[in-house]
Design an enzyme around this catalytic site. Structure first.
Site, PDB file in Angstrom:
ATOM      1  N   GLU A  62      16.627  13.677   1.180  1.00  0.00           N
ATOM      2  CA  GLU A  62      17.304  14.677   2.007  1.00  0.00           C
ATOM      3  C   GLU A  62      17.031  14.448   3.484  1.00  0.00           C
ATOM      4  O   GLU A  62      15.881  14.236   3.889  1.00  0.00           O
ATOM      5  CB  GLU A  62      16.831  16.073   1.583  1.00  0.00           C
ATOM      6  CG  GLU A  62      17.383  17.208   2.437  1.00  0.00           C
ATOM      7  CD  GLU A  62      16.322  17.801   3.337  1.00  0.00           C
ATOM      8  OE1 GLU A  62      16.634  18.002   4.526  1.00  0.00           O
ATOM      9  OE2 GLU A  62      15.197  18.039   2.874  1.00  0.00           O
ATOM     10  N   ARG A  95       7.263  10.827   3.719  1.00  0.00           N
ATOM     11  CA  ARG A  95       8.403  11.386   4.452  1.00  0.00           C
ATOM     12  C   ARG A  95       8.115  12.719   5.151  1.00  0.00           C
ATOM     13  O   ARG A  95       9.029  13.313   5.718  1.00  0.00           O
ATOM     14  CB  ARG A  95       9.582  11.562   3.508  1.00  0.00           C
ATOM     15  CG  ARG A  95       9.389  12.596   2.406  1.00  0.00           C
ATOM     16  CD  ARG A  95      10.674  12.758   1.607  1.00  0.00           C
ATOM     17  NE  ARG A  95      10.637  13.874   0.687  1.00  0.00           N
ATOM     18  CZ  ARG A  95      11.690  14.330   0.030  1.00  0.00           C
ATOM     19  NH1 ARG A  95      12.863  13.750   0.212  1.00  0.00           N
ATOM     20  NH2 ARG A  95      11.586  15.336  -0.803  1.00  0.00           N
ATOM     21  N   HIS A  96       6.883  13.195   5.120  1.00  0.00           N
ATOM     22  CA  HIS A  96       6.561  14.465   5.754  1.00  0.00           C
ATOM     23  C   HIS A  96       5.699  14.267   6.997  1.00  0.00           C
ATOM     24  O   HIS A  96       4.809  13.419   7.012  1.00  0.00           O
ATOM     25  CB  HIS A  96       5.818  15.387   4.784  1.00  0.00           C
ATOM     26  CG  HIS A  96       6.698  15.983   3.735  1.00  0.00           C
ATOM     27  ND1 HIS A  96       6.858  15.408   2.499  1.00  0.00           N
ATOM     28  CD2 HIS A  96       7.470  17.099   3.755  1.00  0.00           C
ATOM     29  CE1 HIS A  96       7.695  16.152   1.774  1.00  0.00           C
ATOM     30  NE2 HIS A  96       8.080  17.175   2.516  1.00  0.00           N
ATOM     31  N   ARG A 141       5.941  21.980  11.421  1.00  0.00           N
ATOM     32  CA  ARG A 141       5.797  22.476  10.053  1.00  0.00           C
ATOM     33  C   ARG A 141       4.340  22.314   9.604  1.00  0.00           C
ATOM     34  O   ARG A 141       3.823  21.194   9.561  1.00  0.00           O
ATOM     35  CB  ARG A 141       6.710  21.704   9.098  1.00  0.00           C
ATOM     36  CG  ARG A 141       8.198  21.835   9.408  1.00  0.00           C
ATOM     37  CD  ARG A 141       8.746  23.194   9.040  1.00  0.00           C
ATOM     38  NE  ARG A 141      10.104  23.393   9.509  1.00  0.00           N
ATOM     39  CZ  ARG A 141      11.198  23.060   8.825  1.00  0.00           C
ATOM     40  NH1 ARG A 141      11.081  22.517   7.627  1.00  0.00           N
ATOM     41  NH2 ARG A 141      12.394  23.291   9.337  1.00  0.00           N
ATOM     42  N   ARG A 160      13.587  10.775   9.764  1.00  0.00           N
ATOM     43  CA  ARG A 160      14.029  10.462   8.399  1.00  0.00           C
ATOM     44  C   ARG A 160      15.314   9.638   8.413  1.00  0.00           C
ATOM     45  O   ARG A 160      15.473   8.705   7.624  1.00  0.00           O
ATOM     46  CB  ARG A 160      14.253  11.744   7.595  1.00  0.00           C
ATOM     47  CG  ARG A 160      12.987  12.338   7.026  1.00  0.00           C
ATOM     48  CD  ARG A 160      13.293  13.323   5.912  1.00  0.00           C
ATOM     49  NE  ARG A 160      12.104  14.089   5.556  1.00  0.00           N
ATOM     50  CZ  ARG A 160      12.077  15.003   4.606  1.00  0.00           C
ATOM     51  NH1 ARG A 160      13.167  15.282   3.915  1.00  0.00           N
ATOM     52  NH2 ARG A 160      10.963  15.652   4.338  1.00  0.00           N
ATOM     53  N   SER A 184      19.565  19.834   6.120  1.00  0.00           N
ATOM     54  CA  SER A 184      19.660  21.066   5.352  1.00  0.00           C
ATOM     55  C   SER A 184      20.430  22.068   6.190  1.00  0.00           C
ATOM     56  O   SER A 184      20.157  22.225   7.391  1.00  0.00           O
ATOM     57  CB  SER A 184      18.270  21.605   5.020  1.00  0.00           C
ATOM     58  OG  SER A 184      18.360  22.728   4.167  1.00  0.00           O
ATOM     59  N   GLU A 204       2.814  22.007   6.916  1.00  0.00           N
ATOM     60  CA  GLU A 204       2.802  21.610   5.509  1.00  0.00           C
ATOM     61  C   GLU A 204       1.726  20.548   5.301  1.00  0.00           C
ATOM     62  O   GLU A 204       1.782  19.480   5.908  1.00  0.00           O
ATOM     63  CB  GLU A 204       4.174  21.062   5.099  1.00  0.00           C
ATOM     64  CG  GLU A 204       5.294  22.095   5.206  1.00  0.00           C
ATOM     65  CD  GLU A 204       6.662  21.496   4.914  1.00  0.00           C
ATOM     66  OE1 GLU A 204       6.761  20.245   4.899  1.00  0.00           O
ATOM     67  OE2 GLU A 204       7.611  22.258   4.717  1.00  0.00           O
TER      68      GLU A 204
END
Length: 544
Positions: free
Chosen positions: A467, A324-325, A316, A518, A470, A318
């Site tokens: 979360e 948490r990323h 990802r 996670r 998903s 991001e």
């Protein structure tokens, strides 16, 4: 003083005896003064020889048993001696008197005159070693050699298990120690260590005390020296638990008729759309790193695999520097065809997580306790039947708490956290699922709710207010899928192969993607996802 007088008298007497017989270079007898100087010289030579003799005797005394210690030559697989080595975890007081051999790291050592103490470590097991000078096997030289071995060196140790009268609190073996008879270095540490194992395993709450005198090792320092950091008993336990999550995930799904698949990670189009995708040069064209195995999981369902799962990296792009990323993580993905309703899949996911959580509690209890010694945290609470809330119910709970949120707004990190607290207070669980998310905040391939097209047949799972999964029912009609892609500004031609897969008949299906790191971070309450990633990747880290 008396000794000096006696020595002077002896020299004078000797000089008197030699006065008439000792001649100088011209053949004349030496004077009494010259004879005295000569004898002093001879006495010094005798004293020097005596010192040399004593030193030789000392070295000889230290050299006995020299075959019991030393540095082994570089292992080039020269031979196999069939030496049986046991695990430190197998050592206990009931084996008192047994002679064993172990291969371990020297975690610490300290010497006192004729005795030395060691902590030997294998992964997350430790045992105390004791080396004492004796008349036959252990010389002072042996103790000197052993105590000079650098921390974190690898050694072979032969010794006798001795049951202790008192509990040893500094090692995992508490009722026995190893009395060393032989010790050889296999691989020595070179240079200064970035930190000691004691520093790296010190409880977090102890370090954070206001009056603490301990050095705090930053996460950055740990990650920069990850090879050493991963040796701590805490990290050894964390990654055994991580391995356990994968084992339990795989075990449960195989028992339910799933098969494991392996999908491409270099794609011709972004699998999730949007800007959070890594593009790479692919010969004369452009390719993308997989944001998920989404397309290929569904294509396998179209190929009548019926139930599939994969454990693989996910990428990802991001630019998020949060706790948490990460830009690369391990995805636990699954997809399955269902008969009538996507809740059939939710029920499987419910059973899956309960199976994993129960398995961790029973099979990895020792590892969990090891982690909790450094990262103290309340036990993870979950229900035998997982709590399921609808999105509108979550919005209602948040509003009752005073949180401003629209009916169709997505959850922020902060609202997730608050919702987790509210659920824990009301239902006494750290784990729950949230169903019927707003359609606008979900990917293009998500099936809309048949009763309210503002919502969708999609869901997230949460642990401790964050979360971790998903998922959704997927659109399995090619025309509808193409329509939804256009709504999300995705050119259908860029995903034509994916869309075409549904033109040959596709069963209704649903699935989800779970972030492994996670799950581990939140189950153990580690506070930062980098602690549960072997070699983490984020916007600022590409090494080691």
């Amino acid at each position: 003083m008396a000794e000096q007088q006696e020595l002077s008298s002896t020299i004078e007497q000797t000089a008197d005896k030699l006065e008439e017989t000792v001649l100088d270079e011209e053949g004349k007898p030496l004077s009494k003064k010259a004879l005295k100087k000569l004898e002093q010289k001879r006495e010094k030579e005798r004293a020097k020889k005596e010192r040399e003799r004593i030193e030789l005797e000392r070295k000889a005394a230290e050299a006995y048993g020299s075959e019991n210690f030393g540095k082994k030559p570089l292992n080039q697989s020269q031979e196999r001696t069939a030496t049986k080595r046991i695990r430190i975890s197998e050592i206990n007081g009931s084996r008192d008197g047994e002679i064993i051999t172990i291969r371990a790291r020297v975690q610490t050592s300290r010497a006192k005159s004729q005795i030395a103490f060691f902590v030997f470590r294998q992964q997350f097991s430790t045992v105390q070693g004791v080396l004492t000078v004796d008349k036959d096997n252990v010389s002072k030289g042996f103790v000197k050699f052993a105590s000079s071995i650098p921390d974190e060196s690898i050694v072979d140790v032969e010794g006798v298990i001795i049951k202790t009268k008192e509990e040893i609190k500094s090692t995992t073996v508490t009722d026995a120690e190893l009395h060393i008879k032989k010790l050889y270095t296999i691989s020595e540490t070179v240079g200064r260590l970035p930190f000691t194992m004691d520093e790296a395993t010190r409880p977090e709450d102890l370090i954070q005390q206001a009056d603490t005198q301990f050095n705090r090792i930053t996460l950055e320092t740990r990650l920069n020296n990850r090879v050493v950091d991963l040796r701590t008993i805490t990290n050894q336990a964390i990654f055994r638990i991580q391995s356990g999550v994968c084992q339990l995930f795989r075990e449960f799904l195989i028992s339910k008729g799933f098969i494991e698949i392996h999908t491409p990670k270099i794609l011709g189009a972004a699998s999730e759309g949007g800007a959070s995708v890594f593009s790479v040069k692919y010969f004369k064209t452009e390719a993308f790193l997989a944001q998920s195995p989404q397309f290929y999981k569904q294509m396998c369902i179209c190929s009548d695999f019926d139930r599939v799962f994969e454990i693989a990296p996910v990428f990802r792009a991001e630019n998020a520097n949060t706790h948490r990323h990460m830009t690369e993580f391990v995805g636990l993905d699954l997809e399955m065809a269902f008969e009538e309703h996507y809740h059939e899949v939710l029920e499987v996911l419910d059973e899956l997580f309960v199976f994993i959580f129960q398995g961790l509690k029973t099979k990895f209890a020792a590892e969990i306790e090891t982690v909790k010694r450094q990262h103290k945290a309340p036990d993870f609470e979950f229900l035998p039947k997982t709590l399921r809330l609808e999105y509108k119910d979550a919005v209602k709970l948040l509003r009752e708490k005073g949180v401003e949120i629209g009916d169709y707004d997505d959850l922020s990190t902060e609202t997730e956290r608050i919702l987790g607290q509210l659920v824990k207070e009301k239902y006494n669980t750290d784990f729950y699922m949230l169903d019927k998310f707003p359609l606008e905040v979900r990917p293009f391939y998500t099936m809309p709710d048949p009763n309210n097209d503002k919502y969708s047949n999609s869901y997230d799972f949460f642990m401790r207010g964050e979360e971790i999964l998903s998922g959704a029912q997927r659109i399995h009609d090619a025309a509808f899928l193409e329509e939804r892609a256009k709504v999300h500004n995705i050119d259908p031609q860029t995903i034509q192969g994916y869309i075409d897969a549904f033109k040959r008949g596709a069963p209704p299906h649903a699935g989800g993607g779970i972030g492994l790191e996670r799950v581990v971070m939140l189950y153990l309450n580690l506070g930062n996802i980098r602690r549960s990633s072997l070699f983490p990747r984020d916007p600022k880290r590409l090494e080691p």
